[in-house]
Design a protein around this motif. Sequence first.
Motif, mmCIF file in Angstrom:
data_model
loop_
_atom_site.group_PDB
_atom_site.id
_atom_site.type_symbol
_atom_site.label_atom_id
_atom_site.label_comp_id
_atom_site.label_asym_id
_atom_site.label_seq_id
_atom_site.Cartn_x
_atom_site.Cartn_y
_atom_site.Cartn_z
ATOM 1 N N GLU A 4 0.827 -1.217 0.000
ATOM 2 C CA GLU A 4 0.000 0.000 0.000
ATOM 3 C C GLU A 4 0.857 1.261 0.000
ATOM 4 O O GLU A 4 1.923 1.306 0.604
ATOM 5 C CB GLU A 4 -0.948 -0.018 1.202
ATOM 6 C CG GLU A 4 -2.105 -0.975 0.959
ATOM 7 C CD GLU A 4 -2.623 -1.629 2.207
ATOM 8 O OE1 GLU A 4 -1.918 -1.640 3.219
ATOM 9 O OE2 GLU A 4 -3.751 -2.145 2.146
ATOM 10 N N HIS A 101 -4.137 5.049 -0.882
ATOM 11 C CA HIS A 101 -4.879 5.762 0.171
ATOM 12 C C HIS A 101 -4.527 7.246 0.112
ATOM 13 O O HIS A 101 -3.346 7.612 0.177
ATOM 14 C CB HIS A 101 -4.532 5.231 1.568
ATOM 15 C CG HIS A 101 -4.933 3.811 1.782
ATOM 16 N ND1 HIS A 101 -4.247 2.748 1.230
ATOM 17 C CD2 HIS A 101 -5.954 3.273 2.488
ATOM 18 C CE1 HIS A 101 -4.826 1.610 1.592
ATOM 19 N NE2 HIS A 101 -5.870 1.901 2.357
ATOM 20 N N GLY A 127 -8.830 1.395 -7.391
ATOM 21 C CA GLY A 127 -8.976 1.210 -5.945
ATOM 22 C C GLY A 127 -8.252 2.260 -5.143
ATOM 23 O O GLY A 127 -7.050 2.147 -4.906
ATOM 24 N N ARG A 129 -8.706 4.640 -1.587
ATOM 25 C CA ARG A 129 -9.462 5.016 -0.387
ATOM 26 C C ARG A 129 -9.178 6.485 -0.105
ATOM 27 O O ARG A 129 -8.015 6.887 0.017
ATOM 28 C CB ARG A 129 -9.031 4.135 0.797
ATOM 29 C CG ARG A 129 -9.672 4.456 2.108
ATOM 30 C CD ARG A 129 -11.196 4.218 2.159
ATOM 31 N NE ARG A 129 -11.554 2.817 2.069
ATOM 32 C CZ ARG A 129 -12.387 2.338 1.130
ATOM 33 N NH1 ARG A 129 -12.923 3.124 0.215
ATOM 34 N NH2 ARG A 129 -12.676 1.052 1.094
ATOM 35 N N HIS A 325 -9.630 -0.258 8.370
ATOM 36 C CA HIS A 325 -10.582 -1.185 8.971
ATOM 37 C C HIS A 325 -11.984 -1.020 8.415
ATOM 38 O O HIS A 325 -12.834 -1.874 8.630
ATOM 39 C CB HIS A 325 -10.596 -1.035 10.489
ATOM 40 C CG HIS A 325 -9.270 -1.274 11.112
ATOM 41 N ND1 HIS A 325 -8.665 -2.509 11.109
ATOM 42 C CD2 HIS A 325 -8.388 -0.440 11.718
ATOM 43 C CE1 HIS A 325 -7.489 -2.431 11.700
ATOM 44 N NE2 HIS A 325 -7.290 -1.174 12.076
ATOM 45 N N GLY A 326 -12.232 0.085 7.729
ATOM 46 C CA GLY A 326 -13.552 0.318 7.170
ATOM 47 C C GLY A 326 -13.588 -0.035 5.699
ATOM 48 O O GLY A 326 -12.622 -0.564 5.139
ATOM 49 N N ASP A 327 -14.725 0.268 5.103
ATOM 50 C CA ASP A 327 -14.870 -0.123 3.703
ATOM 51 C C ASP A 327 -15.450 1.009 2.853
ATOM 52 O O ASP A 327 -16.068 0.792 1.834
ATOM 53 C CB ASP A 327 -15.786 -1.344 3.597
ATOM 54 C CG ASP A 327 -17.150 -1.075 4.227
ATOM 55 O OD1 ASP A 327 -17.345 0.040 4.783
ATOM 56 O OD2 ASP A 327 -17.997 -1.983 4.183
ATOM 57 N N ARG A 328 -15.226 2.258 3.318
ATOM 58 C CA ARG A 328 -15.756 3.361 2.526
ATOM 59 C C ARG A 328 -14.948 4.627 2.731
ATOM 60 O O ARG A 328 -14.215 4.772 3.713
ATOM 61 C CB ARG A 328 -17.221 3.621 2.887
ATOM 62 C CG ARG A 328 -17.449 3.939 4.331
ATOM 63 C CD ARG A 328 -18.939 3.978 4.675
ATOM 64 N NE ARG A 328 -19.121 4.137 6.104
ATOM 65 C CZ ARG A 328 -19.204 5.308 6.735
ATOM 66 N NH1 ARG A 328 -19.114 6.428 6.054
ATOM 67 N NH2 ARG A 328 -19.380 5.363 8.037
ATOM 68 N N ASP A 329 -15.089 5.546 1.785
ATOM 69 C CA ASP A 329 -14.460 6.857 1.891
ATOM 70 C C ASP A 329 -15.260 7.698 2.876
ATOM 71 O O ASP A 329 -16.373 7.336 3.254
ATOM 72 C CB ASP A 329 -14.461 7.556 0.527
ATOM 73 C CG ASP A 329 -13.688 6.757 -0.518
ATOM 74 O OD1 ASP A 329 -12.793 5.986 -0.119
ATOM 75 O OD2 ASP A 329 -13.986 6.919 -1.715
#
Lengths: 404, 404
Positions: A4, A101, A127, A129, A325-329
């Motif tokens: 990453e 990210h 992909g 974030r 740990h999350g799955d969204r912006d």
Amino acid sequence: MTAEKILVAQGGGPTAVINQSLVGVVLEARRHASVQRVYGARHGVRGIVNEDFVDLTQETSHNLELVAQTPSSALGSTRDKPDAKYCHEIFKVLQAHGITHFFYIGGNDSSDTVRIVAEEAAAANYGLRCIHIPKTIDNDLVENDHTPGFPSAARFVAQAFAGANLDNAALPGVYLGVVMGRHAGFLTAASALGKKFADDGPHLIYLPERVFELERFLADVKTMHERHGRCVIAVSEGIHDAAGTPILSRLAGDLERDAHGNVQLSGTGALADLLCEEIKNKLGIKRVRGDTFGYLQRSFIGCVSDVDQREAREVGEKAVQFAFHGDRDGSVAIKRRGFYSVDYELLPLAAVAGKTRVMEDEFITPEGTDVTDAFRMYLRPLLGSGMPDAFRLRPNRVAKVLKR
Amino acid sequence: MTAEKILVAQGGGPTAVINQSLVGVVLEARRHASVQRVYGARHGVRGIVNEDFVDLTQETSHNLELVAQTPSSALGSTRDKPDAKYCHEIFKVLQAHGITHFFYIGGNDSSDTVRIVAEEAAAANYGLRCIHIPKTIDNDLVENDHTPGFPSAARFVAQAFAGANLDNAALPGVYLGVVMGRHAGFLTAASALGKKFADDGPHLIYLPERVFELERFLADVKTMHERHGRCVIAVSEGIHDAAGTPILSRLAGDLERDAHGNVQLSGTGALADLLCEEIKNKLGIKRVRGDTFGYLQRSFIGCVSDVDQREAREVGEKAVQFAFHGDRDGSVAIKRRGFYSVDYELLPLAAVAGKTRVMEDEFITPEGTDVTDAFRMYLRPLLGSGMPDAFRLRPNRVAKVLKR
């Protein structure tokens, strides 16, 4: 586990604690074994389109901690407000560098930039974030109890007025201080936290949330000056008339017409000077002094709220945790829990982006020239520990001998 | 042993530590069994002629210690500059109240007042011990290494420029800060103590000890802006042309003539605004910001030098000791011993009264736009402990991908 690559940048006006958020991102990201690189873009979005990156993976933790305690944006900032095309350029660079990210620390303009970049990435099926990290001394982000940077600037303003009030008590007259905040009056209202005794200034506070009328202003000043033998006034730079026209341009405009010339009056000291002239000329008060707090209120080194420092650090850390740990912006928001504690939530970018919060009505007195106890309760815990306190001599009067 | 009556007063502009001197006098005087009363006059000499006294014998030591740490003049101050007649009135009141010791905390005007009152008492054959206690943020008392109040104000200016420099580095452009000091440039020069790295601002410093030429100023700014991509400037409010005319009135005067009108430009923000306009118009630099530090630099609560606090307390204590153990009137002076320590001497009032010190040539570089290491060595110990420090990220550049 993919390698990453993090990119972090700082936008808009610097604050006393924006580097805490930066370092929160960097140190938290570096804890992850999957993170190959943590890049910082110099001077915000401009540095992204120019590919002007520094590798923060190669910075020592020790120096990062010291930078965290240094005010202003260590990566540099920018006033660029990207449009769709600009955001496309941003996305192309992130893609080229394999950034996974993107963290952008800034105000509501910055959150809108993050929103558009996130949409670009989604449209390209790339992909990425995207997390917005809040920051602004104006405290004008919606859905946030308050924003990092505001408490330290508010502390500066409160301390400045606490001192100015003492100065004005020693050499009485009228003192007027102009405070930053074009649309939201939170920072100007913070002047009230410099008061201790009932007759302390500021005796009058003028906020952009209320219409400013010059005649009423002069009448207010006259009343307070007669009551206290002096008057301390806090004025937001954003005060405006009923039509929304800033008072500065109205007053400066009058002068231009009078002079039939191109007198340049734009500049940070003009509003204070013009209001002081009005008081001198219309009320006949001799000692009238105006200060414009200018850049000191956001950049002064050595005036910081420890609560602000802690929270600014945490929004950076939380941003990385939400991202991994999350799955969204989203946009990290501060929520108040109890008196006083906070928690952090990840809001949808659209909930924050491009919107402006102003002071709630319950924070302003009906006359519109002071704040309520609700505002004092709201602001006090944010100012942190160790606020300087002012003390007075007690009035043990001595009987007169000659002039009894 | 006669019953002694002390009178203490504070004159001129307040400082961050003037109450230390007041409390130094009061607590030291109260230690003497022969002292019957310690009076404070409210608002300086004006309070004396009005017999507006408070009895400090009835104030708690505890509250006095808290007042000592509070900035500004707790007794109130005055801008009155007594003439011979005024001094005669002062003397009459002291005589009527049986005052035996008169302590006046102030600058060179105040020392002149003390001198004349002492002469009145001598002429009337009235036993009055008169001591002047130094105080001024301008640092312009002759025969003193420095004056109480200056170090704390200098610390504010240094911290303000350290922060403004960081802000300017994040959002480059020209930043200009106007600092107090009409004749002496010490406080403006203190801006240099906010520098850490070689390319930090202030990059240019303009002092009243040197002639200010607008064309050279613009050329200097152009050079620095090209060299650093930005420019931070410290300007004394007292800068003047070769004829001694203040630049503010020259620039404001030009504008008045251009406009054929009576545009009011007096006011504290005017000099900064006018110089910024010149830079914008003549050099075509877009982002030019000017601040006038105004009253914050002498009144801000929470920015103080502990060395200044200590010395301000000691000049008050020493004043009482000189009065009770010595046999003459005088002005307490700070003398530097070693690096760094001070001692106190009692100078004849005439040695200090009404004279103005300016910056020594050895403190100013030959170009006249910076200070020397001798000045840094002189000022640094005065700023005290705990000066905030600024840290930077190290430049680990990332290679470009798109724009190699």
